[in-house]
Scaffold this active site. Sequence first.
Site, mmCIF file in Angstrom:
data_model
loop_
_atom_site.group_PDB
_atom_site.id
_atom_site.type_symbol
_atom_site.label_atom_id
_atom_site.label_comp_id
_atom_site.label_asym_id
_atom_site.label_seq_id
_atom_site.Cartn_x
_atom_site.Cartn_y
_atom_site.Cartn_z
ATOM 1 N N ARG A 160 1.399 -0.885 -0.117
ATOM 2 C CA ARG A 160 -0.629 -0.335 -0.005
ATOM 3 C C ARG A 160 0.533 1.210 0.265
ATOM 4 N NH1 ARG A 160 -3.004 -3.845 -0.206
ATOM 5 N NH2 ARG A 160 -4.423 -4.332 0.962
ATOM 6 N N SER A 240 -10.496 0.403 4.981
ATOM 7 C CA SER A 240 -9.463 -0.027 5.726
ATOM 8 C C SER A 240 -8.707 1.543 6.330
ATOM 9 C CB SER A 240 -8.675 -0.717 5.676
ATOM 10 O OG SER A 240 -9.262 -1.886 5.201
ATOM 11 N N GLU A 341 -4.182 4.195 8.058
ATOM 12 C CA GLU A 341 -3.973 4.442 6.701
ATOM 13 C C GLU A 341 -4.088 5.348 5.738
ATOM 14 O OE1 GLU A 341 -4.280 1.219 4.643
ATOM 15 O OE2 GLU A 341 -3.611 2.512 2.573
HETATM 16 C C1 FAD Z 1 -15.173 0.910 -0.051
HETATM 17 C C2 FAD Z 1 -13.597 1.790 0.267
HETATM 18 C C3 FAD Z 1 -13.322 -0.260 0.146
HETATM 19 C C4 FAD Z 1 -12.128 0.527 0.144
HETATM 20 N N1 FAD Z 1 -10.992 -1.256 -0.708
HETATM 21 C C5 FAD Z 1 -9.215 -1.430 -0.916
HETATM 22 C C6 FAD Z 1 -9.081 -1.734 -1.343
HETATM 23 O O1 FAD Z 1 -9.775 -2.949 -1.559
HETATM 24 N N2 FAD Z 1 -7.720 -2.011 -1.392
HETATM 25 C C7 FAD Z 1 -6.892 -0.917 -1.869
HETATM 26 O O2 FAD Z 1 -5.770 -0.848 -1.991
HETATM 27 N N3 FAD Z 1 -7.768 0.262 -0.734
HETATM 28 C C8 FAD Z 1 -9.107 0.559 -1.001
HETATM 29 N N4 FAD Z 1 -9.956 1.297 -1.106
HETATM 30 C C9 FAD Z 1 -9.030 2.380 -0.154
HETATM 31 C C10 FAD Z 1 -9.174 3.755 -1.912
HETATM 32 O O3 FAD Z 1 -10.324 3.444 -2.350
HETATM 33 C C11 FAD Z 1 -7.748 3.783 -2.394
HETATM 34 O O4 FAD Z 1 -6.332 3.982 -2.084
HETATM 35 C C12 FAD Z 1 -7.653 4.480 -3.690
HETATM 36 O O5 FAD Z 1 -6.796 4.448 -4.594
HETATM 37 C C13 FAD Z 1 -8.175 5.734 -3.759
HETATM 38 O O6 FAD Z 1 -8.206 5.983 -4.810
HETATM 39 P P1 FAD Z 1 -9.029 7.666 -4.859
HETATM 40 O O7 FAD Z 1 -8.807 8.869 -6.597
HETATM 41 O O8 FAD Z 1 -9.933 8.664 -4.459
HETATM 42 O O9 FAD Z 1 -7.720 8.629 -4.048
HETATM 43 P P2 FAD Z 1 -7.575 9.908 -3.540
HETATM 44 O O10 FAD Z 1 -8.667 9.533 -1.910
HETATM 45 O O11 FAD Z 1 -8.318 11.133 -3.129
HETATM 46 O O12 FAD Z 1 -5.842 10.415 -3.210
HETATM 47 C C14 FAD Z 1 -5.299 9.528 -2.239
HETATM 48 C C15 FAD Z 1 -4.240 9.931 -2.537
HETATM 49 O O13 FAD Z 1 -3.655 9.104 -4.060
HETATM 50 C C16 FAD Z 1 -3.112 10.644 -4.221
HETATM 51 N N5 FAD Z 1 -3.698 11.236 -5.579
HETATM 52 C C17 FAD Z 1 -5.076 11.162 -6.247
HETATM 53 N N6 FAD Z 1 -4.834 11.537 -7.326
HETATM 54 C C18 FAD Z 1 -3.039 11.752 -8.033
HETATM 55 C C19 FAD Z 1 -2.701 12.104 -8.891
HETATM 56 N N7 FAD Z 1 -3.642 12.112 -10.618
HETATM 57 N N8 FAD Z 1 -1.504 12.911 -9.305
HETATM 58 C C20 FAD Z 1 -1.052 11.756 -8.061
HETATM 59 N N9 FAD Z 1 -1.568 11.956 -6.995
HETATM 60 C C21 FAD Z 1 -3.116 11.539 -7.073
HETATM 61 C C22 FAD Z 1 -3.932 12.241 -3.347
HETATM 62 O O14 FAD Z 1 -2.999 13.168 -3.471
HETATM 63 C C23 FAD Z 1 -3.625 11.491 -2.483
HETATM 64 O O15 FAD Z 1 -2.542 11.513 -1.656
HETATM 65 C C24 FAD Z 1 -11.009 0.931 -0.069
HETATM 66 C C25 FAD Z 1 -11.442 2.562 0.038
HETATM 67 C C26 FAD Z 1 -13.344 2.801 0.498
HETATM 68 C C27 FAD Z 1 -14.306 3.689 0.530
#
Ligand code: FAD
Length: 345
Positions: A160, A240, A341
């Site tokens: 992660r 998580s 996390e």
């Molecule tokens: C119900 C639920 C289930 C989940 N299950 C999992 C799972 O099974 N496995 C898992 O690994 N995660 C899981 N997650 C966590 C989440 O989905 C991941 O971490 C996902 O990659 C976050 O994506 P986001 O676009 O929402 O990013 P954000 O939450 O908006 O950002 C996350 C990080 O990425 C950076 N970021 C975002 N976009 C960019 C970009 N274009 N350039 C540079 N930096 C960027 C942000 O600055 C921040 O630091 C879950 C979340 C939820 C709500």
Amino acid sequence: MDIFYDVPLEKLNTFRLKVNAACLVEYDTPEELRTIPAELPAPRKAIGGGSNLLFTGDFPGTLLHSRIRFIQPVEMQEYVLVRVGSGARWDDLCAWAADHGLWGIENLSGIPGEVGAAAVQNIGAYGIEAGDVVDAVECFDTRRQCPVVIKGADCGYGYRTSRFKEDWKDRYIVTAVGIRLTREYRPRLDYGHVRAALEERFGSYVLEQGELTPARVRETILSIRRTKLPDPADIGSAGSFFRNPVVSRDCFDAVVRTAEQRGFGTVPHYDNGDQVKIPAAWLIEQCGWKGKTLGHAGVYGKQALVLVNATGQAAPADILLLEEQIKASVQAVFGITLNPEVEHV
Ligand SMILES: Cc1cc2nc3c(=O)[nH]c(=O)nc-3n(C[C@H](O)[C@H](O)[C@H](O)COP(=O)(O)OP(=O)(O)OC[C@H]3O[C@@H](n4cnc5c(N)ncnc54)[C@H](O)[C@@H]3O)c2cc1C
């Protein structure tokens, strides 16, 4: 490119917290990132779907959100390289790959968020991580104000994490990601209940005869996830919330003694070299938090690692208070410090 001021973030964070950002820039091309006006409020932060973020209050700076959403396959000899815009939904890519019979990311189906963040976070589930398939990450380097392409092998992918979350934090804005997929029959089923769930759904014959498809695996993964995790459309959460702690053998022995004394039963764990990884969900559950609410925040009843916006009306302070109290209980009972996390912004 569009610039918005005083923007409600309720739809841009999966906790559904009612906070605002001073400014939001939505960009459509990498070139536009060079032209963002210098006078926009600082700090600047890239954001995807906000599914791994906890806004601790209104954000005083400028959020940068990608609307680059293409999916562009290129046939290579041994694999299919797919170039994907950072603003595409990760699960849309998984659905596209499954529809095209391409293996590689079917186990990562259903993870919320966007493709750019997936490459930053090294998302993982059911034995696969994004880092396994990332060929290259196209970025805008905010320090040198120019586009760069970083090979997947150079991104420092770990559990992660990646260099984007460590020494490169907030330096690069991801604009597209190259993902390596394959037509070769390559299901990965040896994690958790995936194999058993597939056998139950399609019969063991299908597995024995090599008749699985990425679409069948995806469908099964989605159904497993539905039983364990809240859908952000129904209940606000960021998945998580805490990392699984990795502790010394001495610390683990102390946890085992505590479990014996208090009748908690066997301590689930994974050996990790000289150290031991303990599921944070188990620690939280033993402290009595599973399904509990505190103010407007709560711990999800089916998975103690997930903190939720229980009433839909939670403020950042509700989630922060619950986080603090859970950490205090786990510390008091097991002597272990939990670390989040979810990124606090
Ligand atoms: C119900 C639920 C289930 C989940 N299950 C999992 C799972 O099974 N496995 C898992 O690994 N995660 C899981 N997650 C966590 C989440 O989905 C991941 O971490 C996902 O990659 C976050 O994506 P986001 O676009 O929402 O990013 P954000 O939450 O908006 O950002 C996350 C990080 O990425 C950076 N970021 C975002 N976009 C960019 C970009 N274009 N350039 C540079 N930096 C960027 C942000 O600055 C921040 O630091 C879950 C979340 C939820 C709500």
